[in-house]
Design a protein around this motif. Structure first.
Motif, PDB file in Angstrom:
ATOM      1  N   LYS A  29       0.816  -1.221   0.000  1.00  0.00           N
ATOM      2  CA  LYS A  29       0.000   0.000   0.000  1.00  0.00           C
ATOM      3  C   LYS A  29       0.845   1.265   0.000  1.00  0.00           C
ATOM      4  CE  LYS A  29      -4.015  -2.028   1.891  1.00  0.00           C
ATOM      5  NZ  LYS A  29      -4.746  -2.567   2.892  1.00  0.00           N
TER       6      LYS A  29
ATOM      7  N   PRO B 102       0.752   3.433  -3.558  1.00  0.00           N
ATOM      8  CA  PRO B 102      -0.494   4.178  -3.743  1.00  0.00           C
ATOM      9  C   PRO B 102      -0.637   5.339  -2.741  1.00  0.00           C
ATOM     10  CG  PRO B 102      -0.938   1.832  -3.841  1.00  0.00           C
ATOM     11  CD  PRO B 102       0.504   1.994  -3.425  1.00  0.00           C
ATOM     12  N   LEU B 103      -0.212   5.128  -1.499  1.00  0.00           N
ATOM     13  CA  LEU B 103      -0.288   6.206  -0.505  1.00  0.00           C
ATOM     14  C   LEU B 103       0.615   7.368  -0.892  1.00  0.00           C
ATOM     15  CD1 LEU B 103      -0.345   4.207   2.863  1.00  0.00           C
ATOM     16  CD2 LEU B 103      -2.152   5.687   1.969  1.00  0.00           C
TER      17      LEU B 103
ATOM     18  N   GLY C   9       1.398   8.222  -3.820  1.00  0.00           N
ATOM     19  CA  GLY C   9       0.799   8.893  -4.964  1.00  0.00           C
ATOM     20  C   GLY C   9      -0.247   9.912  -4.547  1.00  0.00           C
ATOM     21  N   GLU C  10      -0.852   9.681  -3.386  1.00  0.00           N
ATOM     22  CA  GLU C  10      -1.903  10.561  -2.883  1.00  0.00           C
ATOM     23  C   GLU C  10      -1.363  11.696  -2.020  1.00  0.00           C
ATOM     24  OE1 GLU C  10      -4.507   8.064  -0.634  1.00  0.00           O
ATOM     25  OE2 GLU C  10      -4.842   6.699  -2.299  1.00  0.00           O
ATOM     26  N   GLN C  11      -0.260  11.462  -1.350  1.00  0.00           N
ATOM     27  CA  GLN C  11       0.266  12.454  -0.418  1.00  0.00           C
ATOM     28  C   GLN C  11       1.784  12.465  -0.464  1.00  0.00           C
ATOM     29  OE1 GLN C  11       0.332  11.126   3.786  1.00  0.00           O
ATOM     30  NE2 GLN C  11      -1.036   9.513   3.092  1.00  0.00           N
ATOM     31  N   HIS C  12       2.348  13.487   0.136  1.00  0.00           N
ATOM     32  CA  HIS C  12       3.798  13.630   0.202  1.00  0.00           C
ATOM     33  C   HIS C  12       4.199  13.886   1.643  1.00  0.00           C
ATOM     34  CE1 HIS C  12       3.933  13.644  -4.138  1.00  0.00           C
ATOM     35  NE2 HIS C  12       2.939  14.489  -4.128  1.00  0.00           N
TER      36      HIS C  12
END
Length: 121
Positions: A37, A40-41, A43-46
């Motif tokens: 995971k 994907p995580l 890709g959503e946040q930095h």
């Protein structure tokens, strides 16, 4: 707003302890018990910091670290590797991790290391 930290470890007890400790200091913490995971995580946040276990089921933190350090979008994100494995400190350094803590680690040592690695945030 607090500094965001992503913690990935396949041991739920370690995740809970690290999450509780960091949140009590004002950090915004997201956890993942499944290393699959992670991408994907990201890709959503930095997050300002990734805390990553060295040995997880099916994946090792060194491979993940090398992959993240090879990509422009994640290259500058600090990575703190944690492990009880006796050779992990050397491997962490070789693969480009920004810091290392041996399990079991002291809470104060964790907080001090996290603060050093997120100071630029």
């Amino acid at each position: 707003m607090g500094t965001s930290i992503l913690v990935v470890d396949d041991d739920p007890d370690i995740l809970d302890a690290v999450e509780f400790t960091l949140e009590s200091e004002g950090y915004i913490v997201q956890t993942a018990v499944d290393p699959a995971k992670l991408m994907p995580l990201l890709g959503e946040q930095h997050p300002a910091l990734l805390v990553l276990d060295f040995l997880m089921s099916g994946v090792d933190g060194a491979s993940i670290t090398r992959q993240l350090k090879a990509h422009q979008a994640t290259r500058s994100m600090p990575i703190l590797m944690i492990s009880a494995h006796p050779e992990a400190a050397q491997v962490a350094q070789e693969c480009g991790a920004d810091g290392f803590l041996a399990k079991p680690f002291d809470i104060d040592e964790l907080l001090e290391t996290v603060q050093q690695l997120t100071i630029a945030d």
